[in-house]
Design an enzyme around this catalytic site. Structure first.
Site, PDB file in Angstrom:
ATOM      1  N   HIS A  56      19.368  69.501  50.462  1.00 27.22           N
ATOM      2  CA  HIS A  56      18.026  69.381  50.067  1.00 27.22           C
ATOM      3  C   HIS A  56      17.783  69.785  48.528  1.00 27.22           C
ATOM      4  O   HIS A  56      18.558  70.855  48.135  1.00 27.22           O
ATOM      5  CB  HIS A  56      17.082  70.416  50.942  1.00 27.22           C
ATOM      6  CG  HIS A  56      15.755  70.680  50.648  1.00 27.22           C
ATOM      7  ND1 HIS A  56      15.606  72.004  50.067  1.00 27.22           N
ATOM      8  CD2 HIS A  56      14.611  69.819  50.381  1.00 27.22           C
ATOM      9  CE1 HIS A  56      14.153  71.911  49.768  1.00 27.22           C
ATOM     10  NE2 HIS A  56      13.413  70.646  49.813  1.00 27.22           N
ATOM     11  N   HIS A 135      12.234  71.203  40.452  1.00 27.46           N
ATOM     12  CA  HIS A 135      11.834  71.947  41.384  1.00 27.46           C
ATOM     13  C   HIS A 135      11.146  73.090  40.857  1.00 27.46           C
ATOM     14  O   HIS A 135      11.743  74.151  40.744  1.00 27.46           O
ATOM     15  CB  HIS A 135      12.959  72.303  42.501  1.00 27.46           C
ATOM     16  CG  HIS A 135      12.372  72.887  43.862  1.00 27.46           C
ATOM     17  ND1 HIS A 135      13.156  73.857  44.214  1.00 27.46           N
ATOM     18  CD2 HIS A 135      11.284  72.555  44.583  1.00 27.46           C
ATOM     19  CE1 HIS A 135      12.186  74.162  45.466  1.00 27.46           C
ATOM     20  NE2 HIS A 135      11.305  73.372  45.463  1.00 27.46           N
TER      21      HIS A 135
END
Length: 337
Positions: A56, A135
């Site tokens: 992920h 992110h």
């Protein structure tokens, strides 16, 4: 005549693999070459029916702590405001909750990862065409650099197949999308598998395809090299039991027809972060892995309505997720006898 020699060479290679396919427990397969060592009984199964380990938010091991670009717009409003006015204090705080992988992409591939979750961004106020991963904050390395690293790894692992999912695009216009796609094509060239109904390891090996590109944008319809977005079951939970409950609820609805991902990645919301100021995402994840792995061990790949395909997690090289997922393919052996 040249084509005949190529076909004969491929047949010879296939017979060599036939003779050396792994005979023991699948959890003991060499992780850097686990696909090429699978029993030949699994070579003809659709790839979307195999159990495949994934990471992920694959490229967060090189987030840029010093860059002045603001926290990306996917983050909570309060965090964006705090970062704007208190950057020296907030940025390290964001950083330790934004890292989902500490190992580089080659290390992840060596560890057995075959699905990569790639989130692409163009930095605000950047006048170049360079693209990065993100992110919370942006990476120090460009997308092209990482893709070339992946290509180099593939060259030395000719029987391994990767699924690269490009998604969550931030700040890209149509021209940047086209430039990204051209970069993908130029890097992987003949290794790119064109979109088709069904593929298996045997025909991928025979054709020399090693890369499946999933692209989460409508521009994909203009390119035969781009596959449709791969559904990702995201539970959006910060506790293992709640995450498992959500994944079980999703399973009851039935699996998608092609590739799909069950994400066992936990989500840290602002409330959780503020109540655990001395911790990091890694602390949260590693403390819950034992419970999550017990759920993974109970899963079964295949074409059944409650079967799984790709299972993706965080800090992939520091857990037993990869061998656990690979071993699930033993459940398929009884159907291939």
């Amino acid at each position: 005549m040249k084509q005949l020699y190529v076909q004969l060479g491929q047949q010879k290679e296939m017979s060599t693999v036939d003779a050396t396919s792994f005979q023991g427990s699948l959890k003991d397969l060499p992780t850097d070459n686990w696909m090429s060592h699978l029993p030949c009984a699994l070579w003809d199964l659709p790839l979307c029916n195999l159990a495949i380990p994934g990471s992920h938010n694959t490229v967060t091991y090189c987030l840029d702590k010093n860059n002045r670009s603001p926290v990306d717009l996917t983050q909570p409003d309060m965090l964006q405001k705090l970062d704007k006015y208190m950057k020296p204090l907030i940025r390290p705080f964001v950083y330790k909750w934004a890292i989902t992988q500490e190992s580089g992409v080659k290390e992840q591939l060596d560890a057995g990862v075959r699905y990569c979750d790639l989130r692409i961004a163009h930095r605000p106020n950047d006048h170049s065409n360079d693209l990065y991963f993100y992110h919370g904050v942006y990476t120090t390395v460009t997308v092209e650099t990482v893709l070339k690293e992946i290509r180099e790894w593939l060259d030395s692992h000719p029987r391994e197949v990767l699924i690269l999912s490009f998604s969550h695009f931030l700040g890209l216009n149509q021209e940047l999308h086209r430039l990204l796609i051209e970069t993908i094509k130029n890097v992987f060239v003949t290794k790119l598998c064109p979109k088709t109904e069904s593929i298996n390891l045997r025909n991928l090996w025979q054709l020399g395809y090693q890369v499946i590109i999933s692209y989460e944008h409508n521009i994909l319809n203009q390119y035969e090299e781009l596959w449709a977005p791969i559904p990702y079951w995201w539970a959006n939970k910060c506790k293992a039991d709640a995450l498992i409950e959500e994944l079980e609820r999703r399973k009851q609805r039935g699996r998608p027809g092609g590739f799909f991902v069950a994400g066992i990645n936990l989500t840290e919301d602002l409330k959780y972060i503020c109540s655990h100021p001395t911790e990091s995402l890694k602390d949260l994840v590693m403390s819950t892995y034992p419970e999550l792995l017990e759920w993974v061990k109970a899963q079964c790949p295949g074409s059944g309505t409650e079967s799984i395909n790709i299972i993706a997690g965080d800090f992939i090289t520091e857990s037993q997720l990869v061998p656990t997922v690979i071993a699930l393919n033993e459940n398929l052996m009884q159907w291939t006898q």
